[in-house]
Design a protein around this motif. Structure first.
Motif, short mmCIF file in Angstrom:
data_model
loop_
_atom_site.label_atom_id
_atom_site.label_comp_id
_atom_site.label_asym_id
_atom_site.label_seq_id
_atom_site.Cartn_x
_atom_site.Cartn_y
_atom_site.Cartn_z
N GLY A 175 3.65 25.35 -6.28
CA GLY A 175 2.09 24.52 -6.72
C GLY A 175 1.39 25.86 -7.88
N ILE A 176 0.38 25.18 -8.47
CA ILE A 176 -0.56 26.16 -9.29
C ILE A 176 -1.64 25.07 -9.26
N ASP A 177 -2.80 26.35 -9.02
CA ASP A 177 -4.23 26.07 -8.76
C ASP A 177 -4.88 27.13 -9.91
N HIS A 178 -6.23 26.94 -10.16
CA HIS A 178 -6.49 27.75 -11.15
C HIS A 178 -7.79 26.64 -11.59
N PHE A 179 -8.48 27.72 -11.78
CA PHE A 179 -10.76 27.32 -12.04
C PHE A 179 -11.01 27.98 -12.89
N GLY A 180 -10.07 28.74 -14.11
CA GLY A 180 -10.29 28.95 -15.70
C GLY A 180 -10.09 29.81 -16.16
N PRO A 181 -10.64 30.37 -17.41
CA PRO A 181 -9.66 31.12 -18.23
C PRO A 181 -9.32 32.65 -17.48
N SER A 182 -8.40 33.08 -17.09
CA SER A 182 -8.46 34.31 -16.22
C SER A 182 -9.26 35.51 -16.90
N LEU A 191 -16.98 29.26 -7.26
CA LEU A 191 -16.88 27.78 -8.13
C LEU A 191 -16.36 27.49 -7.99
N THR A 192 -16.01 26.14 -8.38
CA THR A 192 -15.47 25.30 -7.36
C THR A 192 -15.01 24.21 -8.90
N GLY A 193 -14.09 23.41 -9.65
CA GLY A 193 -13.73 22.56 -9.69
C GLY A 193 -13.97 21.05 -9.64
N ASN A 194 -12.67 20.25 -9.90
CA ASN A 194 -12.78 19.28 -9.26
C ASN A 194 -12.16 19.01 -8.59
N THR A 195 -12.66 20.00 -6.83
CA THR A 195 -12.41 20.26 -5.37
C THR A 195 -13.93 20.93 -4.71
N ASP A 196 -13.86 20.09 -3.70
CA ASP A 196 -14.54 21.36 -2.48
C ASP A 196 -14.00 22.14 -2.27
N VAL A 197 -12.83 22.84 -2.82
CA VAL A 197 -11.99 24.13 -2.26
C VAL A 197 -12.66 25.39 -3.33
N PRO A 198 -13.94 26.36 -2.67
CA PRO A 198 -13.74 27.50 -3.78
C PRO A 198 -12.94 28.20 -4.15
N ASN A 199 -13.07 29.10 -5.21
CA ASN A 199 -12.05 30.36 -5.63
C ASN A 199 -11.78 31.31 -4.82
N GLY A 315 -1.46 35.88 -9.37
CA GLY A 315 -2.41 36.05 -9.43
C GLY A 315 -2.91 36.27 -8.00
N GLY A 316 -4.86 35.19 -8.20
CA GLY A 316 -5.81 35.80 -7.19
C GLY A 316 -7.07 35.23 -7.65
N ALA A 317 -7.94 34.96 -6.46
CA ALA A 317 -9.60 34.58 -6.97
C ALA A 317 -10.05 35.82 -7.68
N GLY A 318 -9.54 36.79 -8.20
CA GLY A 318 -10.49 37.69 -9.34
C GLY A 318 -9.45 36.44 -10.83
N ALA A 319 -8.54 36.84 -10.96
CA ALA A 319 -8.30 36.09 -12.60
C ALA A 319 -8.20 34.60 -12.18
N LEU A 320 -9.35 33.52 -11.27
CA LEU A 320 -9.52 32.52 -11.10
C LEU A 320 -7.78 32.44 -10.67
N PHE A 321 -7.47 32.32 -10.76
CA PHE A 321 -5.58 31.32 -10.75
C PHE A 321 -4.59 32.06 -9.38
N ASN A 322 -3.60 31.10 -9.43
CA ASN A 322 -2.81 31.36 -7.80
C ASN A 322 -1.61 30.62 -7.96
N ASP A 323 -0.35 30.98 -7.90
CA ASP A 323 0.77 30.18 -7.90
C ASP A 323 1.35 30.59 -6.67
N VAL A 324 1.89 29.06 -6.60
CA VAL A 324 2.12 29.72 -5.28
C VAL A 324 4.28 28.97 -5.21
N VAL A 325 5.87 29.13 -4.73
CA VAL A 325 7.17 29.17 -4.86
C VAL A 325 7.10 28.47 -3.57
N LEU A 326 8.56 28.62 -2.48
CA LEU A 326 8.86 28.63 -1.98
C LEU A 326 10.25 28.42 -1.82
#
Length: 332
Positions: A175-182, A191-199, A315-326
């Motif tokens: 999955g990929i999750d991001h809130f803006g340009p890093s 910071l939130t986008g189209n979700t209730d989960v904050p950055n 990634g991470g919150a300081g970068a406004l994105f987080n990628d995940v793979v299992l």
């Protein structure tokens, strides 16, 4: 006046981001002064590290971060530090808990012959705390290093992988999750986008998607190859991904679970803190490569005992994105 400012600082290295080069007022001054660098995004840290010795001072804009003479302060550090401070104020997370994370990862690197920090440990939380301050609450050893390096992955179908000489590792979900340009805007916890989960919990949607695709949960994960730009980021990721509740990350990481013998061993090769931090796409694949090595049983240094599932992130919150793979040993 930008032209006057640069003209008066002949011994200053100016690290200029693309946003500045597009600015009709700042770009001419930066380019005429001969200090403009086209580095952007994550490559900024490596441009800064490489060029800082060219002058007695460093000026970084448009981030607004300045440094004392002879000290190169990467704008990534204040960004991640802001996120950490918010969590400390809200949940009481301590610098000792962060130092425990850093010491654990650096010790993993110290026993890894392929790591640039090989043989430089062992490290204790006190060692982390006593290193020089960088951006409160981070000290030097809370932060990633910088180095050269490369990564490579071969991705194919499960049927073709069956004929390979090495055991295949399967992609179970991602999955990929991001809130803006890093690294172009100061990060905000709320910071939130189209979700209730904050950055502050960026990556939560990515983790949920990955777990749903794989049909498992955090309890099935045997190894956590989490991206480690700064010590607090690992605490945040454990909370965001559902390994523990919000605000419990500090106690979670100091409970013994992240040690090599723990339930969720963390960043086993030393990560960007001790193994390697070459930047760009290379660092974005390093956790995945290490996850593959763990499942195949050929990890240098810390080798987990027959892991079935490894979670890898970037990634991470300081970068406004987080990628995940299992990654998994068994074909889904």
């Amino acid at each position: 006046d930008a032209t006057l400012l640069l003209a008066r600082l002949p011994d200053t290295v100016c690290i200029v981001k693309p946003a500045v080069l597009r600015n009709p007022f700042l770009a001419p001054a930066a380019i005429m002064a001969g200090y403009a660098s086209g580095a952007g995004g994550i490559d900024l840290i490596h441009t800064l590290a490489a060029q800082a010795t060219a002058g007695r001072n460093v000026l970084i804009f448009p981030e607004g971060t300045r440094t004392r003479r002879g000290t190169a302060l990467n704008p990534l550090k204040p960004g991640f530090a802001l996120i950490a401070r918010r969590h400390m104020e809200r949940h009481g997370t301590t610098v000792d808990q962060m130092a425990h994370v850093a010491a654990t990862i650096r010790n993993n690197g110290s026993v890894n012959p392929e790591a640039i920090y090989f043989g430089r440990g062992p490290f204790t939380p006190a060692d982390i705390r006593s290193s020089r301050p960088i951006a409160e609450p981070f000290n030097l050893l809370d932060c990633a290093t910088t180095s050269e390096g490369a990564t490579a992955l071969l991705i194919t179908t499960a049927d073709r992988a069956a004929d390979l000489r090495c055991p295949p590792v399967y992609i179970l979900g991602g999955g990929i999750d991001h809130f803006g340009p890093s690294y172009q805007h100061p990060p905000s916890w709320d910071l939130t986008g189209n979700t209730d989960v904050p950055n502050g919990y960026v990556g939560r949607r990515a983790a949920r998607q990955a777990f749903a695709t794989a049909g498992i949960g955090p309890e099935a994960v045997d190894g956590c190859e989490f991206y480690d730009p700064f010590s607090f980021e690992l605490i945040r990721q454990f909370e965001a991904f559902g390994f523990c509740a919000e605000g419990e990350g500090g106690e979670y990481v100091t409970s013994g679970v992240i040690e090599p013998s723990g339930r969720h061993p963390l960043t086993t090769d030393g990560g960007t803190m001790s193994f390697s931090h070459p930047g760009g796409l290379t660092q974005m694949l390093q956790r995945v490569v290490r996850g593959v090595e763990q499942i195949q049983g050929r990890a240098s240094g810390v080798q987990l005992s027959d892991p079935e599932v490894v979670m890898c992130t970037c990634g991470g919150a300081g970068a406004l994105f987080n990628d995940v793979v299992l990654l998994g040993k068994t074909r889904p």
